[in-house]
Design an enzyme around this catalytic site. Structure first.
Site, PDB file in Angstrom:
ATOM      1  N   HIS A  80      95.595  14.580  54.037  1.00  0.00           N
ATOM      2  CA  HIS A  80      95.797  14.712  52.583  1.00  0.00           C
ATOM      3  C   HIS A  80      95.043  13.608  51.830  1.00  0.00           C
ATOM      4  O   HIS A  80      94.399  13.875  50.807  1.00  0.00           O
ATOM      5  CB  HIS A  80      97.291  14.597  52.239  1.00  0.00           C
ATOM      6  N   LYS A  84     113.562  24.854  52.728  1.00  0.00           N
ATOM      7  CA  LYS A  84     112.797  24.680  53.971  1.00  0.00           C
ATOM      8  C   LYS A  84     113.300  23.485  54.791  1.00  0.00           C
ATOM      9  O   LYS A  84     112.742  23.159  55.822  1.00  0.00           O
ATOM     10  CB  LYS A  84     111.304  24.489  53.652  1.00  0.00           C
ATOM     11  N   ARG A 122      90.913  22.991  56.672  1.00  0.00           N
ATOM     12  CA  ARG A 122      90.662  22.211  57.892  1.00  0.00           C
ATOM     13  C   ARG A 122      89.771  22.976  58.856  1.00  0.00           C
ATOM     14  O   ARG A 122      88.884  22.416  59.492  1.00  0.00           O
ATOM     15  CB  ARG A 122      91.985  21.882  58.586  1.00  0.00           C
ATOM     16  N   SER A 150     101.229  18.288  58.560  1.00  0.00           N
ATOM     17  CA  SER A 150     102.508  17.560  58.474  1.00  0.00           C
ATOM     18  C   SER A 150     103.454  18.058  59.556  1.00  0.00           C
ATOM     19  O   SER A 150     104.163  17.273  60.205  1.00  0.00           O
ATOM     20  CB  SER A 150     103.144  17.763  57.099  1.00  0.00           C
TER      21      SER A 150
HETATM   22  O1  PNS Z   1     101.348  21.947  51.901  1.00  0.00           O
HETATM   23  P1  PNS Z   1     101.523  23.435  51.929  1.00  0.00           P
HETATM   24  O2  PNS Z   1     102.891  23.775  52.450  1.00  0.00           O
HETATM   25  O3  PNS Z   1     100.412  24.124  52.662  1.00  0.00           O
HETATM   26  O4  PNS Z   1     101.455  23.933  50.395  1.00  0.00           O
HETATM   27  C1  PNS Z   1     101.688  25.275  50.072  1.00  0.00           C
HETATM   28  C2  PNS Z   1     101.919  25.440  48.563  1.00  0.00           C
HETATM   29  C3  PNS Z   1     102.984  24.477  48.075  1.00  0.00           C
HETATM   30  C4  PNS Z   1     100.633  25.119  47.825  1.00  0.00           C
HETATM   31  C5  PNS Z   1     102.329  26.920  48.313  1.00  0.00           C
HETATM   32  O5  PNS Z   1     103.376  27.256  49.165  1.00  0.00           O
HETATM   33  C6  PNS Z   1     102.730  27.156  46.876  1.00  0.00           C
HETATM   34  O6  PNS Z   1     101.892  27.180  46.002  1.00  0.00           O
HETATM   35  N1  PNS Z   1     104.052  27.272  46.649  1.00  0.00           N
HETATM   36  C7  PNS Z   1     104.622  27.385  45.325  1.00  0.00           C
HETATM   37  C8  PNS Z   1     105.071  28.823  45.035  1.00  0.00           C
HETATM   38  C9  PNS Z   1     103.880  29.684  44.683  1.00  0.00           C
HETATM   39  O7  PNS Z   1     103.180  29.460  43.725  1.00  0.00           O
HETATM   40  N2  PNS Z   1     103.668  30.712  45.531  1.00  0.00           N
HETATM   41  C10 PNS Z   1     102.595  31.651  45.345  1.00  0.00           C
HETATM   42  C11 PNS Z   1     101.279  31.092  45.824  1.00  0.00           C
HETATM   43  S1  PNS Z   1     100.012  32.251  45.541  1.00  0.00           S
END
Ligand code: PNS
Length: 165
Positions: A17, A41, A94, A132
Site C-alpha cells: 500500500h 468482515k 499486483r 493484508s
Molecule cells: O482493500 P480492498 O479490500 O481490496 O478494497 C476493496 C474496496 C474497499 C475498494 C471495495 O470493497 C469497495 O469499494 N467497497 C465499498 C463498497 C462499494 O463501493 N462497492 C462497490 C464497488 S464497485
C-alpha cells in the site's frame, strides 16, 4: 486542486500500500487514504485503529508536495469520492489475477459516478504477492513478515493477536 481517493480495507496497511501511495503522490495534490468501515468482515483492527496506524506510518510515504489525508467511510466508494470532490480513485494492481476484479469495480464505479476515473498503478515487483490477508495469516502462524509490513504495524499486530488469544 487534483484530489484522489485511495480506498481499501487496510487491515492492516502493508508496504505494498505504501508503495502505491508513493507512486501516486506525484500525480495528485491531495490523496485521501479512505479506510472502509467493514465491521461485518471482522477485521483484525477496528476502523479507528487502522486509520491511526496509517497516520503514524504516512510520513514514510510523503515524498513530495502531495497532501496525504486519512479518513474512513461507509457505503459506496464512488459516493465517498464524489462527496470529497475527488477526480480519481486509485487502485494498485499486483498481478494479472487482480485485474478482473479491479476492472469490474472500475466499470461499476464509473457507472455510478461517470466523472470519476479509476487510476491503476502497478505495484513494485517485490510486493506483487503481498496482501493484508496473507500477511495476517502468515504472521498469525508464526511466520515473518518483516520488510512486507511496516515494523510499527508488525508490533501492533503482535499485541493485537496476543490480546485476542
Ligand atoms: O482493500 P480492498 O479490500 O481490496 O478494497 C476493496 C474496496 C474497499 C475498494 C471495495 O470493497 C469497495 O469499494 N467497497 C465499498 C463498497 C462499494 O463501493 N462497492 C462497490 C464497488 S464497485
Amino acid at each position: 486542486m487534483r484530489r484522489a481517493i485511495f480506498p481499501g480495507s487496510f487491515d492492516p496497511l502493508t508496504n505494498g500500500h505504501l508503495d502505491i501511495i508513493r507512486r501516486s503522490s506525484p500525480l495528485f495534490d491531495e490523496i485521501i487514504i479512505a479506510v472502509l468501515n467493514n465491521p461485518e468482515k471482522h477485521p483484525l483492527f477496528s476502523v479507528e485503529e487502522r486509520c491511526e496506524l496509517i497516520r503514524r506510518i504516512l510520513p514514510e510515504a510523503k515524498i513530495n508536495d502531495c497532501t496525504l489525508v486519512v479518513d474512513s467511510f461507509s457505503g459506496l466508494t464512488a459516493d465517498f469520492a464524489r462527496q470529497r470532490g475527488a477526480a480519481a480513485i486509485i487502485r494498485g494492481i499486483r498481478a494479472i489475477g487482480d485485474y478482473e476484479y479491479e476492472l469490474r469495480m472500475a466499470l461499476m464505479n464509473r457507472r455510478l459516478q461517470p466523472e470519476i476515473e479509476t487510476v491503476f498503478l502497478t505495484a513494485a515487483e517485490e510486493y506483487s504477492f503481498v496482501s493484508s490477508t496473507l500477511m495476517k495469516q502468515v504472521f498469525d502462524l508464526g511466520g515473518r513478515v518483516d520488510g512486507l509490513v511496516p515494523d510499527f504495524i508488525i508490533e501492533k499486530m503482535r499485541e493485537k493477536i496476543a490480546a485476542n488469544r
